[in-house]
Scaffold this motif. Sequence first.
Motif, PDB file in Angstrom:
ATOM      1  N   ALA A 160       0.844  -1.184   0.000  1.00 44.51           N
ATOM      2  CA  ALA A 160       0.000   0.000   0.000  1.00 44.51           C
ATOM      3  C   ALA A 160       0.881   1.236   0.000  1.00 44.51           C
ATOM      4  N   ALA A 161       0.629   2.132  -0.934  1.00 50.89           N
ATOM      5  CA  ALA A 161       1.418   3.350  -1.066  1.00 50.89           C
ATOM      6  C   ALA A 161       0.611   4.560  -0.632  1.00 50.89           C
ATOM      7  N   SER A 162       1.279   5.495   0.017  1.00 49.21           N
ATOM      8  CA  SER A 162       0.654   6.757   0.379  1.00 49.21           C
ATOM      9  C   SER A 162       1.676   7.874   0.200  1.00 49.21           C
ATOM     10  N   GLY A 163       1.174   9.076  -0.058  1.00 49.12           N
ATOM     11  CA  GLY A 163       2.073  10.194  -0.326  1.00 49.12           C
ATOM     12  C   GLY A 163       2.555  10.153  -1.763  1.00 49.12           C
ATOM     13  N   GLY A 164       3.028  11.238  -2.267  1.00 48.79           N
ATOM     14  CA  GLY A 164       3.525  11.278  -3.628  1.00 48.79           C
ATOM     15  C   GLY A 164       2.409  11.143  -4.649  1.00 48.79           C
ATOM     16  N   THR A 165       2.785  11.057  -5.891  1.00 48.60           N
ATOM     17  CA  THR A 165       1.840  10.865  -6.987  1.00 48.60           C
ATOM     18  C   THR A 165       2.091   9.487  -7.561  1.00 48.60           C
ATOM     19  N   PHE A 166       1.176   8.559  -7.300  1.00 50.46           N
ATOM     20  CA  PHE A 166       1.394   7.157  -7.622  1.00 50.46           C
ATOM     21  C   PHE A 166       1.728   6.959  -9.096  1.00 50.46           C
ATOM     22  N   SER A 167       1.146   7.778  -9.951  1.00 51.09           N
ATOM     23  CA  SER A 167       1.355   7.598 -11.384  1.00 51.09           C
ATOM     24  C   SER A 167       2.781   7.916 -11.810  1.00 51.09           C
ATOM     25  N   GLU A 168       3.534   8.605 -10.974  1.00 53.57           N
ATOM     26  CA  GLU A 168       4.902   8.971 -11.330  1.00 53.57           C
ATOM     27  C   GLU A 168       5.892   7.850 -11.038  1.00 53.57           C
ATOM     28  N   TYR A 169       5.417   6.798 -10.361  1.00 50.72           N
ATOM     29  CA  TYR A 169       6.333   5.774  -9.867  1.00 50.72           C
ATOM     30  C   TYR A 169       6.110   4.425 -10.543  1.00 50.72           C
ATOM     31  N   ARG A 170       7.214   3.784 -10.857  1.00 43.92           N
ATOM     32  CA  ARG A 170       7.124   2.371 -11.180  1.00 43.92           C
ATOM     33  C   ARG A 170       7.306   1.614  -9.884  1.00 43.92           C
ATOM     34  N   MET A 171       6.668   0.480  -9.770  1.00 44.47           N
ATOM     35  CA  MET A 171       6.686  -0.314  -8.550  1.00 44.47           C
ATOM     36  C   MET A 171       7.492  -1.580  -8.784  1.00 44.47           C
ATOM     37  N   GLY A 172       8.199  -1.988  -7.754  1.00 43.24           N
ATOM     38  CA  GLY A 172       9.010  -3.188  -7.883  1.00 43.24           C
ATOM     39  C   GLY A 172       8.938  -4.050  -6.643  1.00 43.24           C
ATOM     40  N   TRP A 173       9.186  -5.315  -6.845  1.00 45.02           N
ATOM     41  CA  TRP A 173       9.270  -6.278  -5.747  1.00 45.02           C
ATOM     42  C   TRP A 173      10.680  -6.877  -5.733  1.00 45.02           C
ATOM     43  N   PHE A 174      11.240  -6.955  -4.532  1.00 46.46           N
ATOM     44  CA  PHE A 174      12.583  -7.464  -4.321  1.00 46.46           C
ATOM     45  C   PHE A 174      12.546  -8.436  -3.146  1.00 46.46           C
ATOM     46  N   ARG A 175      13.610  -9.188  -2.991  1.00 47.74           N
ATOM     47  CA  ARG A 175      13.719 -10.029  -1.806  1.00 47.74           C
ATOM     48  C   ARG A 175      15.183 -10.137  -1.407  1.00 47.74           C
ATOM     49  N   GLN A 176      15.371 -10.451  -0.137  1.00 41.56           N
ATOM     50  CA  GLN A 176      16.722 -10.670   0.371  1.00 41.56           C
ATOM     51  C   GLN A 176      16.690 -11.812   1.367  1.00 41.56           C
ATOM     52  N   ALA A 177      17.434 -12.849   1.050  1.00 43.10           N
ATOM     53  CA  ALA A 177      17.564 -13.993   1.944  1.00 43.10           C
ATOM     54  C   ALA A 177      18.791 -13.791   2.822  1.00 43.10           C
ATOM     55  N   ALA A 209      10.038   3.739  -7.496  1.00 49.50           N
ATOM     56  CA  ALA A 209      11.074   4.577  -8.092  1.00 49.50           C
ATOM     57  C   ALA A 209      10.423   5.507  -9.097  1.00 49.50           C
ATOM     58  N   GLN A 210      10.824   6.752  -9.032  1.00 50.05           N
ATOM     59  CA  GLN A 210      10.195   7.760  -9.877  1.00 50.05           C
ATOM     60  C   GLN A 210      10.781   7.728 -11.280  1.00 50.05           C
ATOM     61  N   GLY A 211       9.933   7.697 -12.259  1.00 49.97           N
ATOM     62  CA  GLY A 211      10.364   7.698 -13.645  1.00 49.97           C
ATOM     63  C   GLY A 211      11.320   6.564 -13.939  1.00 49.97           C
ATOM     64  N   THR A 212      12.518   6.924 -14.408  1.00 51.13           N
ATOM     65  CA  THR A 212      13.537   5.926 -14.732  1.00 51.13           C
ATOM     66  C   THR A 212      14.676   5.937 -13.715  1.00 51.13           C
ATOM     67  N   SER A 213      14.434   6.533 -12.556  1.00 50.38           N
ATOM     68  CA  SER A 213      15.506   6.655 -11.574  1.00 50.38           C
ATOM     69  C   SER A 213      15.865   5.311 -10.972  1.00 50.38           C
ATOM     70  N   ASN A 214      17.033   5.262 -10.375  1.00 50.05           N
ATOM     71  CA  ASN A 214      17.549   4.052  -9.754  1.00 50.05           C
ATOM     72  C   ASN A 214      16.696   3.645  -8.562  1.00 50.05           C
ATOM     73  N   TRP A 215      16.505   2.346  -8.376  1.00 53.17           N
ATOM     74  CA  TRP A 215      15.697   1.874  -7.254  1.00 53.17           C
ATOM     75  C   TRP A 215      16.282   2.303  -5.916  1.00 53.17           C
ATOM     76  N   ASP A 216      17.605   2.359  -5.825  1.00 46.50           N
ATOM     77  CA  ASP A 216      18.228   2.722  -4.555  1.00 46.50           C
ATOM     78  C   ASP A 216      17.889   4.149  -4.129  1.00 46.50           C
ATOM     79  N   SER A 217      17.534   4.981  -5.071  1.00 46.06           N
ATOM     80  CA  SER A 217      17.172   6.355  -4.735  1.00 46.06           C
ATOM     81  C   SER A 217      15.674   6.513  -4.538  1.00 46.06           C
ATOM     82  N   GLY A 218      14.956   5.391  -4.575  1.00 46.71           N
ATOM     83  CA  GLY A 218      13.508   5.435  -4.419  1.00 46.71           C
ATOM     84  C   GLY A 218      13.071   5.209  -2.986  1.00 46.71           C
ATOM     85  N   TYR A 219      11.851   4.723  -2.852  1.00 47.24           N
ATOM     86  CA  TYR A 219      11.266   4.494  -1.540  1.00 47.24           C
ATOM     87  C   TYR A 219      11.057   2.990  -1.347  1.00 47.24           C
ATOM     88  N   TRP A 220      11.224   2.551  -0.099  1.00 50.52           N
ATOM     89  CA  TRP A 220      11.159   1.131   0.216  1.00 50.52           C
ATOM     90  C   TRP A 220      10.241   0.889   1.398  1.00 50.52           C
TER      91      TRP A 220
END
Length: 119
Positions: A23-40, A98-109
Amino acid sequence: QVHLVESGGGLVQAGGSLRLSCAASGGTFSEYRMGWFRQAPGKVREILATITWSGRLYYSDSAKGRFTVSRDNAKFTASLQMNSLKPEDTAVYYCAAAQGTSNWDSGYWGQGTQVTVSS
Protein backbone atom coordinates in the motif's frame (compact mmCIF):
# COMPACT_ATOMS: atom_id res chain seq x y z
CA GLN A 1 7.64 11.44 0.28
CA VAL A 2 6.13 8.02 -0.47
CA HIS A 3 5.31 5.60 2.33
CA LEU A 4 5.06 1.90 1.48
CA VAL A 5 3.64 -0.84 3.67
CA GLU A 6 3.87 -4.51 2.69
CA SER A 7 1.57 -7.22 3.96
CA GLY A 8 0.72 -10.82 3.19
CA GLY A 9 3.88 -12.60 4.18
CA GLY A 10 3.90 -15.70 6.34
CA LEU A 11 4.68 -19.38 6.56
CA VAL A 12 3.60 -21.64 3.73
CA GLN A 13 4.42 -25.18 2.67
CA ALA A 14 6.36 -25.87 -0.49
CA GLY A 15 4.05 -25.78 -3.47
CA GLY A 16 1.74 -23.29 -1.83
CA SER A 17 0.89 -19.71 -2.73
CA LEU A 18 1.03 -16.31 -1.12
CA ARG A 19 -0.10 -12.90 -2.26
CA LEU A 20 1.90 -9.93 -1.09
CA SER A 21 0.39 -6.46 -1.11
CA CYS A 22 2.00 -3.06 -0.97
CA ALA A 23 0.00 0.00 0.00
CA ALA A 24 1.42 3.35 -1.07
CA SER A 25 0.65 6.76 0.38
CA GLY A 26 2.07 10.19 -0.33
CA GLY A 27 3.52 11.28 -3.63
CA THR A 28 1.84 10.86 -6.99
CA PHE A 29 1.39 7.16 -7.62
CA SER A 30 1.36 7.60 -11.38
CA GLU A 31 4.90 8.97 -11.33
CA TYR A 32 6.33 5.77 -9.87
CA ARG A 33 7.12 2.37 -11.18
CA MET A 34 6.69 -0.31 -8.55
CA GLY A 35 9.01 -3.19 -7.88
CA TRP A 36 9.27 -6.28 -5.75
CA PHE A 37 12.58 -7.46 -4.32
CA ARG A 38 13.72 -10.03 -1.81
CA GLN A 39 16.72 -10.67 0.37
CA ALA A 40 17.56 -13.99 1.94
CA PRO A 41 19.99 -14.28 4.88
CA GLY A 42 23.57 -13.96 3.70
CA LYS A 43 22.55 -13.10 0.16
CA VAL A 44 22.35 -9.89 -1.83
CA ARG A 45 19.06 -8.23 -2.57
CA GLU A 46 17.41 -9.68 -5.64
CA ILE A 47 14.99 -7.98 -8.00
CA LEU A 48 11.91 -10.06 -8.79
CA ALA A 49 9.41 -8.04 -10.80
CA THR A 50 8.53 -4.50 -11.75
CA ILE A 51 5.52 -2.75 -13.22
CA THR A 52 5.12 0.73 -14.62
CA TRP A 53 2.07 2.97 -14.36
CA SER A 54 1.01 1.84 -17.82
CA GLY A 55 1.43 -1.82 -16.93
CA ARG A 56 4.72 -2.63 -18.59
CA LEU A 57 6.17 -5.65 -16.83
CA TYR A 58 9.57 -7.09 -16.04
CA TYR A 59 10.29 -10.44 -14.40
CA SER A 60 13.60 -11.86 -13.30
CA ASP A 61 14.38 -15.47 -14.08
CA SER A 62 13.62 -16.34 -10.46
CA ALA A 63 10.09 -14.97 -10.77
CA LYS A 64 9.20 -15.83 -14.33
CA GLY A 65 6.41 -18.36 -14.61
CA ARG A 66 5.60 -18.49 -10.89
CA PHE A 67 5.13 -14.88 -9.77
CA THR A 68 2.74 -12.26 -11.12
CA VAL A 69 3.07 -8.55 -10.39
CA SER A 70 0.14 -6.18 -10.64
CA ARG A 71 -0.93 -2.75 -9.51
CA ASP A 72 -4.21 -0.99 -8.87
CA ASN A 73 -3.66 2.63 -9.75
CA ALA A 74 -7.02 3.66 -8.31
CA LYS A 75 -6.21 2.13 -4.92
CA PHE A 76 -2.49 3.00 -4.89
CA THR A 77 -1.51 -0.60 -4.34
CA ALA A 78 0.82 -3.14 -5.88
CA SER A 79 0.72 -6.89 -5.46
CA LEU A 80 2.88 -9.93 -6.03
CA GLN A 81 1.10 -13.24 -6.47
CA MET A 82 3.51 -16.08 -5.77
CA ASN A 83 2.66 -19.64 -6.75
CA SER A 84 4.49 -22.95 -6.56
CA LEU A 85 6.65 -21.66 -3.74
CA LYS A 86 9.90 -23.40 -2.93
CA PRO A 87 12.02 -23.42 0.23
CA GLU A 88 14.59 -21.31 -1.61
CA ASP A 89 11.98 -18.56 -1.91
CA THR A 90 12.35 -17.98 1.84
CA ALA A 91 13.40 -14.35 2.29
CA VAL A 92 12.27 -10.91 3.36
CA TYR A 93 10.25 -9.41 0.53
CA TYR A 94 10.23 -5.69 -0.15
CA CYS A 95 8.23 -3.44 -2.39
CA ALA A 96 9.79 -0.29 -3.75
CA ALA A 97 8.77 2.76 -5.71
CA ALA A 98 11.07 4.58 -8.09
CA GLN A 99 10.19 7.76 -9.88
CA GLY A 100 10.36 7.70 -13.65
CA THR A 101 13.54 5.93 -14.73
CA SER A 102 15.51 6.65 -11.57
CA ASN A 103 17.55 4.05 -9.75
CA TRP A 104 15.70 1.87 -7.25
CA ASP A 105 18.23 2.72 -4.56
CA SER A 106 17.17 6.35 -4.73
CA GLY A 107 13.51 5.43 -4.42
CA TYR A 108 11.27 4.49 -1.54
CA TRP A 109 11.16 1.13 0.22
CA GLY A 110 8.77 -0.65 2.50
CA GLN A 111 9.79 -2.28 5.75
CA GLY A 112 9.65 -5.77 4.29
CA THR A 113 7.56 -8.83 5.00
CA GLN A 114 8.93 -12.26 5.86
CA VAL A 115 8.08 -15.21 3.64
CA THR A 116 9.06 -18.64 4.89
CA VAL A 117 8.52 -21.73 2.77
CA SER A 118 8.81 -25.04 4.57
CA SER A 119 9.78 -28.25 2.83
